[in-house]
Each structure stands twice: as structure tokens, then as C-alpha cells.
Design a protein around this motif. Structure first.
Motif, PDB file in Angstrom:
ATOM      1  N   ALA A   1       0.817  -1.209   0.000  1.00 49.70           N
ATOM      2  CA  ALA A   1       0.000   0.000   0.000  1.00 49.70           C
ATOM      3  C   ALA A   1       0.854   1.263   0.000  1.00 49.70           C
ATOM      4  N   ASP A   2       2.068   1.199   0.553  1.00 52.24           N
ATOM      5  CA  ASP A   2       2.955   2.363   0.498  1.00 52.24           C
ATOM      6  C   ASP A   2       3.261   2.716  -0.951  1.00 52.24           C
ATOM      7  N   LEU A   3       3.524   1.708  -1.766  1.00 54.20           N
ATOM      8  CA  LEU A   3       3.807   1.946  -3.178  1.00 54.20           C
ATOM      9  C   LEU A   3       2.572   2.485  -3.880  1.00 54.20           C
ATOM     10  N   ARG A   4       1.421   1.898  -3.602  1.00 48.49           N
ATOM     11  CA  ARG A   4       0.182   2.378  -4.232  1.00 48.49           C
ATOM     12  C   ARG A   4      -0.102   3.829  -3.867  1.00 48.49           C
ATOM     13  N   ASP A   5       0.017   4.147  -2.590  1.00 45.19           N
ATOM     14  CA  ASP A   5      -0.360   5.475  -2.131  1.00 45.19           C
ATOM     15  C   ASP A   5       0.611   6.549  -2.592  1.00 45.19           C
ATOM     16  N   VAL A   6       1.911   6.260  -2.540  1.00 48.15           N
ATOM     17  CA  VAL A   6       2.903   7.266  -2.915  1.00 48.15           C
ATOM     18  C   VAL A   6       2.980   7.429  -4.431  1.00 48.15           C
ATOM     19  N   LEU A   7       2.938   6.302  -5.157  1.00 43.43           N
ATOM     20  CA  LEU A   7       3.116   6.359  -6.605  1.00 43.43           C
ATOM     21  C   LEU A   7       1.800   6.520  -7.351  1.00 43.43           C
ATOM     22  N   GLY A   8       0.675   6.295  -6.667  1.00 44.27           N
ATOM     23  CA  GLY A   8      -0.620   6.419  -7.321  1.00 44.27           C
ATOM     24  C   GLY A   8      -0.846   5.373  -8.389  1.00 44.27           C
ATOM     25  N   ALA A   9      -0.322   4.178  -8.178  1.00 43.76           N
ATOM     26  CA  ALA A   9      -0.405   3.109  -9.174  1.00 43.76           C
ATOM     27  C   ALA A   9      -1.085   1.885  -8.567  1.00 43.76           C
ATOM     28  N   PRO A  10      -1.871   1.155  -9.351  1.00 39.18           N
ATOM     29  CA  PRO A  10      -2.477  -0.076  -8.846  1.00 39.18           C
ATOM     30  C   PRO A  10      -1.424  -1.130  -8.566  1.00 39.18           C
ATOM     31  N   VAL A  11      -1.707  -1.993  -7.593  1.00 33.08           N
ATOM     32  CA  VAL A  11      -0.772  -3.047  -7.209  1.00 33.08           C
ATOM     33  C   VAL A  11      -1.292  -4.388  -7.699  1.00 33.08           C
ATOM     34  N   LEU A  12      -0.427  -5.123  -8.377  1.00 34.32           N
ATOM     35  CA  LEU A  12      -0.728  -6.473  -8.836  1.00 34.32           C
ATOM     36  C   LEU A  12       0.141  -7.450  -8.051  1.00 34.32           C
ATOM     37  N   PHE A  13      -0.343  -8.670  -7.867  1.00 36.40           N
ATOM     38  CA  PHE A  13       0.416  -9.679  -7.137  1.00 36.40           C
ATOM     39  C   PHE A  13       0.670 -10.863  -8.065  1.00 36.40           C
ATOM     40  N   LEU A  14       1.935 -11.162  -8.281  1.00 37.39           N
ATOM     41  CA  LEU A  14       2.311 -12.325  -9.085  1.00 37.39           C
ATOM     42  C   LEU A  14       3.261 -13.177  -8.264  1.00 37.39           C
ATOM     43  N   GLY A  15       2.755 -14.268  -7.731  1.00 40.40           N
ATOM     44  CA  GLY A  15       3.560 -15.188  -6.943  1.00 40.40           C
ATOM     45  C   GLY A  15       3.161 -16.607  -7.238  1.00 40.40           C
ATOM     46  N   VAL A  16       4.104 -17.540  -7.079  1.00 37.22           N
ATOM     47  CA  VAL A  16       3.838 -18.941  -7.391  1.00 37.22           C
ATOM     48  C   VAL A  16       4.153 -19.861  -6.220  1.00 37.22           C
ATOM     49  N   SER A  17       4.433 -19.299  -5.067  1.00 40.07           N
ATOM     50  CA  SER A  17       4.682 -20.122  -3.891  1.00 40.07           C
ATOM     51  C   SER A  17       3.373 -20.732  -3.410  1.00 40.07           C
ATOM     52  N   VAL A  18       3.473 -21.880  -2.733  1.00 38.00           N
ATOM     53  CA  VAL A  18       2.286 -22.559  -2.204  1.00 38.00           C
ATOM     54  C   VAL A  18       2.434 -22.712  -0.686  1.00 38.00           C
ATOM     55  N   PRO A  19       1.316 -22.939   0.028  1.00 39.56           N
ATOM     56  CA  PRO A  19       1.378 -22.961   1.492  1.00 39.56           C
ATOM     57  C   PRO A  19       2.401 -23.931   2.074  1.00 39.56           C
ATOM     58  N   SER A  20       2.648 -25.033   1.397  1.00 41.76           N
ATOM     59  CA  SER A  20       3.606 -26.010   1.928  1.00 41.76           C
ATOM     60  C   SER A  20       5.050 -25.561   1.811  1.00 41.76           C
ATOM     61  N   ASP A  21       5.301 -24.410   1.206  1.00 35.89           N
ATOM     62  CA  ASP A  21       6.687 -23.952   1.035  1.00 35.89           C
ATOM     63  C   ASP A  21       7.332 -23.534   2.346  1.00 35.89           C
ATOM     64  N   GLY A  22       6.547 -23.295   3.374  1.00 36.92           N
ATOM     65  CA  GLY A  22       7.116 -23.082   4.700  1.00 36.92           C
ATOM     66  C   GLY A  22       7.844 -21.772   4.881  1.00 36.92           C
ATOM     67  N   TRP A  23       7.209 -20.683   4.436  1.00 34.85           N
ATOM     68  CA  TRP A  23       7.795 -19.367   4.681  1.00 34.85           C
ATOM     69  C   TRP A  23       8.038 -19.200   6.183  1.00 34.85           C
ATOM     70  N   HIS A  24       9.182 -18.718   6.554  1.00 38.78           N
ATOM     71  CA  HIS A  24       9.578 -18.441   7.943  1.00 38.78           C
ATOM     72  C   HIS A  24       9.791 -19.710   8.767  1.00 38.78           C
ATOM     73  N   SER A  25       9.651 -20.872   8.164  1.00 40.11           N
ATOM     74  CA  SER A  25       9.743 -22.136   8.900  1.00 40.11           C
ATOM     75  C   SER A  25      11.021 -22.884   8.532  1.00 40.11           C
ATOM     76  N   PRO A  26      11.373 -23.905   9.324  1.00 40.34           N
ATOM     77  CA  PRO A  26      12.473 -24.775   8.906  1.00 40.34           C
ATOM     78  C   PRO A  26      12.131 -25.477   7.590  1.00 40.34           C
ATOM     79  N   ASN A  27      13.163 -25.755   6.805  1.00 39.66           N
ATOM     80  CA  ASN A  27      13.033 -26.480   5.538  1.00 39.66           C
ATOM     81  C   ASN A  27      12.168 -25.727   4.526  1.00 39.66           C
ATOM     82  N   GLU A  28      12.298 -24.404   4.498  1.00 39.26           N
ATOM     83  CA  GLU A  28      11.647 -23.607   3.457  1.00 39.26           C
ATOM     84  C   GLU A  28      12.082 -24.122   2.090  1.00 39.26           C
TER      85      GLU A  28
END
Length: 469
Positions: A416-443
Motif C-alpha cells: 500500500a505504500d507503493l500504491r499510495d505514494v506512486l498512485g499506481a495499482p498493485v498487482l500480485f504475481l507469486g507462485v509459492s504454495v502454502p507447503s513452502d514453509g515461509w519463515h519455517s524450517p526447511n523452506e
């Protein structure tokens, strides 16, 4: 028959796959943990590595930007720019981060977290999914885009901003974006720090919730006092804390702070139908949540509560004697830690004022208090019918060869900082899945999906160039 552009993209990716993964593994070996001061040199080394690799990719401008102040420096960010030969092309800014969460073998990793390995079609290592892998897939993606189109520059004016403090709360990010707004100016922002529903159900995220956090400290007597001698005649800060918690929600699990829902963007029937299309197994989800049952705002499904409704949570409560046996006292102090997840239409500053007024009205005379709010994150939502969002859906659809569904994210980030300061819409392109273990052991990251990210990126620039803007 000559190859179609899509088949050229796939051939190019397969040809360069091994070198791409070798490069990513080299980056993952840099332990760029922003939360650990002793790793500051590694975070800088990570920024320098990425800037050099983006230059090697073809970006004519690559810079390492300092954050913070000389007296209190932050972690460096990386900026890169590759103008299109078409002066009328839209400008796209890709956001990600190169810092990672702390990790150590003794946390439960099967291998060294900073010595990436491939097992069973998965790349294991800290940052593989969050967020180095998802930043890096754009480097091969833009090269595949050029190979398939015969261009010498991207179809869009392409910029990168890769920060080094996201895992530490992005304390200097807003200041950086404001200072560099002219360099960062864009028509569209693409965030590659998110994920999909599952490997079999590719999705595009359309928004993230905001976050406001506060701590309430309550002080009664100057020290713990005898409950028989003084109980019932002076205020008890632990009782006040309990009453605040009890008053936080009503019987329908709605947040009872006056004004809390002012401005909330309500779900449309289309959005509710899109959420309902997802293959959601509530019992399986409860297992992931380590919980025995669901509970939340009446009238909404579990996914709607997670993604599109604001919440108030008690993150911590304390005060008084908590050892074995009894100690009949009135405690001198008590405390609460609260967090509020916010949705589109809610303003963190207004929420802070509302919460302060609500709490102060319930704290009796004789109890001193201190209410502290930390830096807030604003919510971010892109309308379903936005042409740029439809371009992402088309690009992912070409890569995955199936219908792309829609999700939101219950968590929060600096989009939202980028959207608000730059006045541009934000798109999300990611391909990670829940089992990838962000912040966890064995990411880890699934190699098949990582390469689908590369392919989606390769298609995205042409799709955005062709979209109305």
C-alpha cells in the motif's frame, strides 16, 4: 512449422534452466538476515550480488540505494531500470525483498539453511520462496520475453525495487519510496512476494490486509498489595485488562470499538462467488491451524473472514501472580497487546484514534495507563475488473494452461505504500504454495512452479503493454 512465441518462451526457459537455478542457489547462500545486526554485511553483499546480476541480465541501470540515515543506517535496497524502446509503453515497477528470516540447522532444518539443495523436485533453502526465488524468476522471465518477441528491450519500461528490510518490518521503506518517488514513478506495481492457493489451483492475489498494533499498559497501586486489606476498595489493573478484552467483541464476534467499521469496503457478490469456487476443505484447514473449530464474525465464511473482513486479536495479556499456588494480591500492573487487521477503506490513523478513545472510556480513575501504537501497514486492494489485473490473469493462464482463480491475502505488507505514494495499482504475481514453509524450517520452492513463475513473467510484459492504460 515455426515455433509460436509461447513455445519459444518454454524452449528458452528449459535451455537456461540449469544456469538460472545455479545462480539462484548462489544468491541463497548469502545469509541476508536483516533482523540480526551481525549479518549486516551479508545483507549488503546480497544487495550487491543482485545489482550485479540484474546488470548481467541486461538492465542498463542498476543501483544500490541506502536507507535510514548516516547516524542510523538501514539495510540497502536495489533499484534497476530497463526502458522500453517504445516511448508510449507503460511503466511497471516490480517489488520484492532480498532479506530473509533467521535460520539455523538446530531449528529443525534437515540440511544447512544457507546451503541450498534440490530434493524431489524442490529447492530447499532460506529465501527459496520468501522472497529471493520469486524476485529472481523475473530475470529469466524478461530474457525469455525478449527471445520470444525478438525485442532488444522489454515491451514495458521495467523497473525493480528490491528492499532489504521486509523481514524486519520495512522500517525505512516508506521514507525511501517518498524520497525516490520520481525515480520509482510507475503506471503499475507488481509485487512478487505472495503465493497461490495450491500447485493444482493457480490463483492471483488481489489484495492484502493492513495492520495496526498496540500495547496497553495499566498501573494501579505502586506495588502489589494485599487483596484482603484493600480488595474491593481500589481498582485492580488485571480486572481492567480483562474487561477490556471482554469488551473487544460483541456476541456476533464483531469488533465493538465504535467507528471500527467506518469506510470498510464490503464484499461484492461476485467476490463471494469467486472465493466459494476455491477447493476449500475446512477440516483440513483446521488441521493446518492446529485448532478444533472455527469462530469469527457472523454472516461470513472462513475465507471471507480471513481475507476481506477486519479483525481484532488479543496477542498477549499479562498481570499479577502466575506462579504455583496462590498469592492473594492486587497486582500493581497489567498489560495487553492487541493487533487489528484492516481492509480496504479503513485508515490506520482513524483506527488508532478509535481504539484509544474506546480504551480510555473503559479505564477507571485510579488506573494510570499508557497506550502505544507502532508503525501501521495500510490495506491494499485491486478491483477485479482492472485491466492490469486482467493482464496478470492472462499471463498466468498462458503459463499454467488453466483457469486462474482469485484470492486475497490475510497478512500484511508494504504494497500500500507503493500504491499510495506512486498512485499506481498493485498487482500480485507469486507462485509459492502454502507447503513452502515461509519463515519455517526447511523452506522450499517447487521447481515446476518456480519455472511457471518465469513463464508468467515472460508473458506479463507483453500483456501489460497491450492492456488499456
Amino acid at each position: 512449422m515455426s515455433e509460436t512465441p509461447d513455445s519459444v518462451v518454454r524452449t528458452y526457459i528449459e535451455t537456461h534452466r540449469a544456469a538460472f537455478l545455479d545462480d539462484l542457489a548462489e544468491w541463497l547462500r548469502i545469509p541476508s538476515v536483516s533482523a540480526e545486526p551481525e549479518r549486516a554485511a551479508d545483507v549488503r553483499r546480497s544487495a550487491d550480488w543482485l545489482a550485479a546480476k540484474l546488470a548481467e541480465t541486461g538492465f542498463p541501470v542498476t543501483e544500490v540505494w541506502e536507507t535510514g540515515t548516516p547516524a542510523a543506517p538501514g539495510a540497502p535496497a536495489v533499484f534497476a531500470e530497463w526502458p522500453s524502446d517504445d516511448p508510449e509503453a507503460p511503466t511497471v515497477l516490480v517489488y520484492g525483498h532480498h532479506d530473509v528470516q533467521p535460520a539455523a540447522r538446530e531449528d529443525g532444518w534437515l540440511t544447512d539453511p544457507f546451503d541450498p539443495v534440490v530434493r524431489d523436485g524442490r529447492l530447499y533453502g532460506r529465501g527459496a520462496a520468501d522472497d529471493k526465488g520469486q524476485v529472481f524468476f523475473h530475470t529469466l522471465g524478461v530474457r525469455a520475453h525478449l527471445a520470444a518477441t525478438g525485442r532488444t528491450s522489454p515491451a514495458v519500461h521495467l523497473k525493480f525495487l528490491v528492499e532489504g528490510e521486509e523481514e524486519s518490518g520495512s522500517p525505512h521503506f516508506l521514507d525511501l519510496v517518498e524520497r525516490q518517488a520520481a525515480r520509482l514513478a510507475a503506471d503499475v506495481v507488481t509485487v512478487s512476494d505472495t503465493g497461490m492457493w495450491s500447485r493444482d489451483t493457480p490463483t492471483v492475489c488481489t489484495g492484502m490486509r493492513g495492520l495496526a498494533e498496540c500495547e496497553i499498559e495499566l498501573y494501579g497501586p505502586d506495588e502489589d498489595i494485599h487483596s484482603g486489606s484493600f480488595g474491593g476498595a481500589v481498582p485492580n489493573p488485571a480486572t481492567v485488562a480483562a474487561r477490556l478484552v471482554a469488551a473487544l467483541h460483541d456476541a456476533d464476534e464483531r469488533v465493538a470499538v465504535p467507528g471500527f467499521y467506518d469506510g470498510v469496503a464490503e464484499l461484492t457478490e461476485t467476490e463471494r462467488a469467486l472465493f466459494a469456487e476455491l477447493p476449500f476443505d475446512e477440516q483440513e484447514w483446521l488441521g493446518t491451524a492446529r485448532s478444533q473449530g472455527t469462530l469469527g464474525e457472523a454472516g461470513y465464511s472462513t475465507l471471507e473472514r480471513l481475507w476481506a473482513r477486519p479483525t481484532a486479536e488479543v496477542n498477549g495479556i499479562g498481570g499479577g501472580y502466575q506462579g504455583p499456588g496462590s498469592k492473594t494480591i492486587i497486582p500493581a500492573s497489567a498489560m495487553l497487546k492487541l493487533s487489528f487487521r484492516l481492509v480496504e477503506g479503513q485508515d490506520p490513523d482513524r483506527i488508532e484514534r478509535s481504539v484509544r478513545a474506546w480504551a480510555q472510556a473503559r479505564i477507571p480513575a485510579g488506573v494510570r495507563h499508557k497506550i502505544t501504537f507502532g508503525p501501521a501497514t495500510r490495506p491494499c486492494l485491486t478491483p477485479l475488473d482492472h485491466p492490469a489485473l486482467q493482464a496478470v490473469v492472462r499471463a498466468m493462464g498462458r503459463a499454467f494452461g488453466q483457469k486462474i482463480r482469485h484470492t486475497r491475502a490475510g497478512g500484511s505488507g508494504p504494497a500500500a505504500d507503493l500504491r499510495d505514494v506512486l498512485g499506481a495499482p498493485v498487482l500480485f504475481l507469486g507462485v509459492s504454495v502454502p507447503s513452502d514453509g515461509w519463515h519455517s524450517p526447511n523452506e522450499k520452492i517447487e521447481l515446476e512452479l518456480l519455472l511457471k513463475g518465469v513463464e508468467s513473467s515472460a508473458y506479463l510484459w507483453g500483456e501489460l503493454a497491450a492492456a488499456p492504460h
